[in-house]
Each structure stands twice: as structure tokens, then as C-alpha cells.
Design a protein around this motif. Structure first.
Motif, mmCIF file in Angstrom:
data_model
loop_
_atom_site.group_PDB
_atom_site.id
_atom_site.type_symbol
_atom_site.label_atom_id
_atom_site.label_comp_id
_atom_site.label_asym_id
_atom_site.label_seq_id
_atom_site.Cartn_x
_atom_site.Cartn_y
_atom_site.Cartn_z
ATOM 1 N N GLY A 117 0.808 -1.212 0.000
ATOM 2 C CA GLY A 117 0.000 0.000 0.000
ATOM 3 C C GLY A 117 0.838 1.257 0.000
ATOM 4 O O GLY A 117 0.575 2.204 -0.750
ATOM 5 N N ALA A 118 1.867 1.276 0.851
ATOM 6 C CA ALA A 118 2.751 2.443 0.887
ATOM 7 C C ALA A 118 3.521 2.577 -0.413
ATOM 8 O O ALA A 118 3.709 3.685 -0.927
ATOM 9 N N GLY A 119 3.942 1.441 -0.965
ATOM 10 C CA GLY A 119 4.751 1.487 -2.184
ATOM 11 C C GLY A 119 4.024 2.028 -3.389
ATOM 12 O O GLY A 119 4.648 2.633 -4.272
ATOM 13 N N ILE A 120 2.707 1.819 -3.466
ATOM 14 C CA ILE A 120 1.981 2.310 -4.640
ATOM 15 C C ILE A 120 1.259 3.629 -4.387
ATOM 16 O O ILE A 120 0.646 4.174 -5.314
ATOM 17 N N SER A 121 1.331 4.165 -3.166
ATOM 18 C CA SER A 121 0.579 5.394 -2.881
ATOM 19 C C SER A 121 1.449 6.639 -2.755
ATOM 20 O O SER A 121 0.964 7.744 -3.000
ATOM 21 N N PHE A 122 2.714 6.511 -2.392
ATOM 22 C CA PHE A 122 3.539 7.698 -2.187
ATOM 23 C C PHE A 122 3.761 8.476 -3.480
ATOM 24 O O PHE A 122 3.565 9.688 -3.533
ATOM 25 N N MET A 123 4.184 7.797 -4.518
ATOM 26 C CA MET A 123 4.482 8.489 -5.758
ATOM 27 C C MET A 123 3.252 9.152 -6.378
ATOM 28 O O MET A 123 3.309 10.322 -6.779
ATOM 29 N N PRO A 124 2.102 8.463 -6.475
ATOM 30 C CA PRO A 124 0.912 9.136 -6.999
ATOM 31 C C PRO A 124 0.510 10.367 -6.195
ATOM 32 O O PRO A 124 0.028 11.351 -6.761
ATOM 33 N N LEU A 125 0.712 10.314 -4.880
ATOM 34 C CA LEU A 125 0.371 11.464 -4.045
ATOM 35 C C LEU A 125 1.187 12.686 -4.437
ATOM 36 O O LEU A 125 0.665 13.799 -4.561
ATOM 37 N N VAL A 126 2.476 12.494 -4.666
ATOM 38 C CA VAL A 126 3.339 13.617 -5.071
ATOM 39 C C VAL A 126 2.976 14.095 -6.465
ATOM 40 O O VAL A 126 2.931 15.303 -6.730
ATOM 41 N N LEU A 127 2.691 13.167 -7.366
ATOM 42 C CA LEU A 127 2.306 13.551 -8.724
ATOM 43 C C LEU A 127 1.030 14.385 -8.731
ATOM 44 O O LEU A 127 0.929 15.396 -9.433
ATOM 45 N N LEU A 128 0.057 13.964 -7.948
ATOM 46 C CA LEU A 128 -1.196 14.712 -7.879
ATOM 47 C C LEU A 128 -0.986 16.075 -7.229
ATOM 48 O O LEU A 128 -1.556 17.080 -7.662
ATOM 49 N N ALA A 129 -0.173 16.109 -6.170
ATOM 50 C CA ALA A 129 0.040 17.366 -5.458
ATOM 51 C C ALA A 129 0.673 18.415 -6.350
ATOM 52 O O ALA A 129 0.327 19.599 -6.291
ATOM 53 N N THR A 130 1.614 18.002 -7.184
ATOM 54 C CA THR A 130 2.337 18.963 -8.028
ATOM 55 C C THR A 130 1.679 19.150 -9.393
ATOM 56 O O THR A 130 2.137 19.978 -10.182
ATOM 57 N N GLY A 131 0.613 18.394 -9.657
ATOM 58 C CA GLY A 131 0.027 18.421 -10.997
ATOM 59 C C GLY A 131 -0.532 19.766 -11.409
ATOM 60 O O GLY A 131 -0.461 20.137 -12.581
ATOM 61 N N GLU A 132 -1.125 20.519 -10.462
ATOM 62 C CA GLU A 132 -1.729 21.804 -10.802
ATOM 63 C C GLU A 132 -0.798 22.983 -10.528
ATOM 64 O O GLU A 132 -1.133 24.115 -10.854
ATOM 65 N N ALA A 133 0.343 22.726 -9.913
ATOM 66 C CA ALA A 133 1.258 23.820 -9.578
ATOM 67 C C ALA A 133 2.108 24.189 -10.790
ATOM 68 O O ALA A 133 2.397 23.358 -11.647
ATOM 69 N N SER A 134 2.502 25.444 -10.838
ATOM 70 C CA SER A 134 3.399 25.884 -11.900
ATOM 71 C C SER A 134 4.789 25.316 -11.639
ATOM 72 O O SER A 134 5.121 24.943 -10.510
ATOM 73 N N PRO A 135 5.649 25.260 -12.666
ATOM 74 C CA PRO A 135 7.006 24.743 -12.458
ATOM 75 C C PRO A 135 7.753 25.485 -11.350
ATOM 76 O O PRO A 135 8.517 24.873 -10.596
ATOM 77 N N ALA A 136 7.502 26.787 -11.215
ATOM 78 C CA ALA A 136 8.193 27.563 -10.183
ATOM 79 C C ALA A 136 7.719 27.204 -8.779
ATOM 80 O O ALA A 136 8.439 27.438 -7.802
ATOM 81 N N GLU A 137 6.517 26.639 -8.679
ATOM 82 C CA GLU A 137 5.958 26.333 -7.360
ATOM 83 C C GLU A 137 5.974 24.848 -7.031
ATOM 84 O O GLU A 137 5.549 24.453 -5.952
ATOM 85 N N SER A 138 6.474 24.016 -7.945
ATOM 86 C CA SER A 138 6.440 22.582 -7.708
ATOM 87 C C SER A 138 7.315 22.186 -6.516
ATOM 88 O O SER A 138 6.963 21.281 -5.750
ATOM 89 N N GLY A 139 8.457 22.853 -6.359
ATOM 90 C CA GLY A 139 9.309 22.571 -5.207
ATOM 91 C C GLY A 139 8.625 22.930 -3.903
ATOM 92 O O GLY A 139 8.736 22.210 -2.907
ATOM 93 N N LEU A 140 7.918 24.060 -3.897
ATOM 94 C CA LEU A 140 7.168 24.473 -2.714
ATOM 95 C C LEU A 140 6.105 23.444 -2.369
ATOM 96 O O LEU A 140 5.941 23.072 -1.194
#
Length: 238
Positions: A117-140
Motif C-alpha cells: 500500500g505504501a509502495g503504490i501510494s507515495f508516488m501518486p500522491l506527489v504527482l497529484l500534489a504537483t500536478g496543478e502547480a506551476s514549475p516555479a511552485e512545484s518545489g514548494l
């Protein structure tokens, strides 16, 4: 200072809530599973550490490529929902482990479920979190996800520990043996952690939009690789 306008992005706000809830469950897993192994089953430090080996090997194996392929095929939302649901199920199974439990019968299955469960959920969470952010704000946004996990984990663990202590105290007050009373407290903590992970599942399923997992032309796998790396850091920090 964090610009508050970043939380106007629905996905950023929701993924940070999901991260805080799943972080609470994740911290509770590591803390109380170790206590159960040592103080209830009587394992020494080495054997206690080895009980986590199936989960860590599963997470490591998934980070080598299978998670990226799963996300590429199904998008990030479905693996996130499935992963948090498996974490909830694994914690619920730990919440029924008996005082005279055995590793193969009572710990191996839940540990594998939690690792998968942890192995398949961490990466999608980060992808979704940064999906709507601009490139300048992805690090934030990535930093916010890490912070939410740490804060959620710390607060959640404090609550779980309080619930476990209260349940153990109640069990002792009615005459249960110390080991059985400890196990009753750990059961309460595991069930609450499972509820937190289930809440994260419901929020992710109902509040997050499905997103495309295919990387832009000329940048194949770069976003996925960055998310894998960030997910590994989240797992190590936990």
C-alpha cells in the motif's frame, strides 16, 4: 513564508490533507508494531527490526519501476486510493493480532499489505500534489507534502499514543493481565490508525480529480522518477 494562495489550488489542499492523515497512520504503524513485537511477543531488537523486512523489501521493489508502470497505466488517483485502502486493511489486521501471536500467522500478511500500500501510494500522491502547480511552485508543493506528513504524523502519533494508554489503563483497572492490557491498547491504536487511513482513502476518492499520468513529450519518465525519489524520501522519513 508560504504564499497562502497556493492552497487555493484544490488538489494541493486535498493532497496535503490526505498526506497528513496517511502520515498519522504510517507513523502509528511503525511505532505500535514495534511495541507489539517487543512488549507483547517478547521479540528482541533484531527480531523486531526483521518483522519490518517484508514491508521494506516490498516498498523497495515497487520503487524500482512497478509503481511507475502502474501510474502510467491507471493514472495517479487509482493507485493512491488503492494504496491507502491497503494500508487501512493492514492496520486493521494488526488490530486483531493476539497476545500470543506468531510472525507468519499474525504479522507477515499485514506487513506485506502495508508495504504494498505504501509502495503504490507515495508516488501518486506527489504527482497529484504537483500536478496543478506551476514549475516555479512545484518545489514548494513538494515541501508542503513533506511537512504535512511530518506534522500529521507527529500529531497523529500523539493522539494514537493517548488512546492506547487510556485503553490499557481501562483494561488494567478491570483486572486484565499487563500483557493483555498492553495488547488491548495497541489494538485501539491500530484501529484508530486504520480509520485515519480509511478517511484518507475516502477523501482521495471523492475529492481528487483523475489526472493524466503520461509525461510530456521529450521528458518521458522524468516526472515519474522525481516522484519516485520524493516518495522514497517520505518513506525513509517515516
Amino acid at each position: 513564508l508560504v504564499p497562502l494562495h497556493i492552497f487555493r489550488l484544490r488538489t494541493v489542499a486535498v493532497t496535503n490533507i490526505v498526506t497528513a492523515l496517511s502520515g498519522s497512520a504510517f507513523f502509528g504503524w511503525f511505532f505500535f508494531a514495534a511495541l507489539y513485537a517487543q512488549r507483547v511477543l517478547g521479540f528482541d531488537s533484531l527480531h523486531t527490526g526483521l518483522t519490518f523486512l517484508p514491508a521494506t523489501l516490498t516498498m523497495g521493489a515497487l520503487s524500482l519501476g512497478p509503481t511507475a508502470r502502474i501510474v502510467s497505466r491507471f493514472g495517479p488517483k487509482k493507485p493512491l486510493v488503492a494504496g491507502t485502502l491497503l494500508i487501512s486493511l493492514g492496520l486493521a489486521l494488526l488490530g486483531r493480532a493476539p497476545a500470543d501471536g506468531q510472525f507468519v500467522i499474525d504479522l507477515l500478511g499485514p506487513m506485506l499489505l502495508l508495504g504494498f500500500g505504501a509502495g503504490i501510494s507515495f508516488m501518486p500522491l506527489v504527482l497529484l500534489a504537483t500536478g496543478e502547480a506551476s514549475p516555479a511552485e512545484s518545489g514548494l508543493v513538494s515541501g508542503l507534502v513533506s511537512t504535512s506528513q511530518m506534522i500529521g504524523g507527529a500529531i497523529g502519533l500523539a493522539v494514537l499514543a493517548g488512546v492506547a494508554a487510556a485503553r490499557t489503563g481501562s483494561a488494567l483497572a478491570v483486572g486484565q493481565a499487563p500483557t493483555a492490557a498492553l495488547n488491548a491498547g495497541y489494538h485501539a491504536a491500530f484501529w484508530l490508525a486504520a480509520a485515519l487511513a480509511l478517511a484518507a482513502t475516502v477523501i482521495a476518492a471523492s475529492q481528487l480529480r483523475s489526472a493524466q499520468a503520461t509525461p510530456p513529450p521529450g521528458d518521458e519518465h522524468s516526472g515519474v522518477e522525481q516522484a519516485v525519489h520524493h516518495g522514497e524520501l517520505l518513506a525513509v522519513a517515516s
